[in-house]
Design a protein around this motif. Structure first.
Motif, PDB file in Angstrom:
ATOM      1  N   ASP A  97      -0.729 -61.702  23.739  1.00 19.04           N
ATOM      2  CA  ASP A  97      -1.939 -60.891  23.883  1.00 19.04           C
ATOM      3  C   ASP A  97      -2.332 -60.320  22.534  1.00 19.04           C
ATOM      4  O   ASP A  97      -1.492 -60.070  21.675  1.00 19.04           O
ATOM      5  CB  ASP A  97      -1.703 -59.755  24.879  1.00 19.04           C
ATOM      6  N   ARG A  98      -3.602 -60.082  22.353  1.00 23.42           N
ATOM      7  CA  ARG A  98      -4.110 -59.597  21.068  1.00 23.42           C
ATOM      8  C   ARG A  98      -3.607 -58.183  20.779  1.00 23.42           C
ATOM      9  O   ARG A  98      -3.301 -57.421  21.670  1.00 23.42           O
ATOM     10  CB  ARG A  98      -5.628 -59.669  21.012  1.00 23.42           C
ATOM     11  N   TRP A  99      -3.544 -57.858  19.502  1.00 24.21           N
ATOM     12  CA  TRP A  99      -3.074 -56.564  19.030  1.00 24.21           C
ATOM     13  C   TRP A  99      -4.220 -55.671  18.581  1.00 24.21           C
ATOM     14  O   TRP A  99      -4.067 -54.470  18.461  1.00 24.21           O
ATOM     15  CB  TRP A  99      -2.113 -56.748  17.856  1.00 24.21           C
TER      16      TRP A  99
ATOM     17  N   ASP B 148     -11.340 -56.882  19.691  1.00 28.89           N
ATOM     18  CA  ASP B 148     -12.125 -58.075  19.377  1.00 28.89           C
ATOM     19  C   ASP B 148     -13.398 -57.626  18.690  1.00 28.89           C
ATOM     20  O   ASP B 148     -14.262 -57.003  19.290  1.00 28.89           O
ATOM     21  CB  ASP B 148     -12.432 -58.857  20.653  1.00 28.89           C
TER      22      ASP B 148
ATOM     23  N   ARG C  81       0.371 -68.252  23.130  1.00 25.09           N
ATOM     24  CA  ARG C  81      -0.084 -67.183  22.252  1.00 25.09           C
ATOM     25  C   ARG C  81       0.009 -65.844  22.985  1.00 25.09           C
ATOM     26  O   ARG C  81      -0.339 -65.746  24.153  1.00 25.09           O
ATOM     27  CB  ARG C  81      -1.522 -67.475  21.853  1.00 25.09           C
TER      28      ARG C  81
ATOM     29  N   ASP D 123     -12.366 -67.942  21.697  1.00 26.44           N
ATOM     30  CA  ASP D 123     -11.768 -66.770  21.043  1.00 26.44           C
ATOM     31  C   ASP D 123     -10.354 -67.038  20.544  1.00 26.44           C
ATOM     32  O   ASP D 123      -9.674 -66.145  20.066  1.00 26.44           O
ATOM     33  CB  ASP D 123     -11.797 -65.557  21.963  1.00 26.44           C
TER      34      ASP D 123
ATOM     35  N   ALA E  29      -7.756 -67.892  22.326  1.00 30.63           N
ATOM     36  CA  ALA E  29      -6.717 -67.740  23.347  1.00 30.63           C
ATOM     37  C   ALA E  29      -6.500 -69.080  24.033  1.00 30.63           C
ATOM     38  O   ALA E  29      -7.415 -69.882  24.162  1.00 30.63           O
ATOM     39  CB  ALA E  29      -7.135 -66.684  24.364  1.00 30.63           C
TER      40      ALA E  29
END
Length: 157
Positions: free
Chosen positions: A149-151, A154, A147, A13, A15
């Motif tokens: 955390d995602r914003w 998913d 990197r 993914d 990460a």
């Protein structure tokens, strides 16, 4: 991350693959010294103001005193979880270095450093202990290079 806290690869993914960064036992004990200095120092200087106080706090003094009391309590949590509580040490270092740079240094260079500000600068100068115990390579890798955390959600799920 490998044992030095560096990023070792990425998952499907995107990460980074991470393991808890290995920090030597000696470094963990040094971190604990930093938390202990901060926690005990604040406990000795700030907690007495809360015990048996009968009058209300002025607004900003109350805000500052409550924040410092909370920091002292969190510093004691850092004795148990020294790596997880690193943001507390970073906050402590940041505000002190900023204060020294924008308040004390300009007064000192202008020859206008009064006794109260000099005394505060002296106590803030203890930040060198905190700066010395922070594992800066881990901080760089975890908070700058890793990197974030995602914003967004998913969409692959």
């Amino acid at each position: 991350m490998n044992t030095r806290g560096t990023i070792t690869g990425t998952r499907r993914d995107g990460a980074p693959t991470t393991r808890d960064a290995q920090v030597s036992l000696a470094r963990l004990h040094l971190l604990r010294v930093g938390y202990l200095v901060m926690g005990v120092g604040l406990a000795l200087t700030k907690w007495p103001a809360f015990i048996g106080r009968d009058e209300p706090w002025p607004l900003m003094e109350g805000v500052v005193e409550c924040m410092l009391l909370a920091m002292s309590l969190l510093a004691f949590v850092g004795l148990r979880y020294p790596v997880q509580m690193l943001p507390l040490l970073l906050f402590e270092s940041a505000w002190k270095l900023i204060w020294l740079a924008v308040v004390a240094l300009p007064l000192w260079t202008a020859g206008q450093l009064d006794a109260a500000t000099a005394e505060k600068a002296s106590s803030v100068g203890w930040v060198v202990i905190i700066l010395a115990v922070i594992p800066w390579r881990l901080v760089l890798n975890r908070y700058v290079l890793q990197r974030g955390d995602r914003w967004r959600p998913d969409r692959r799920r």
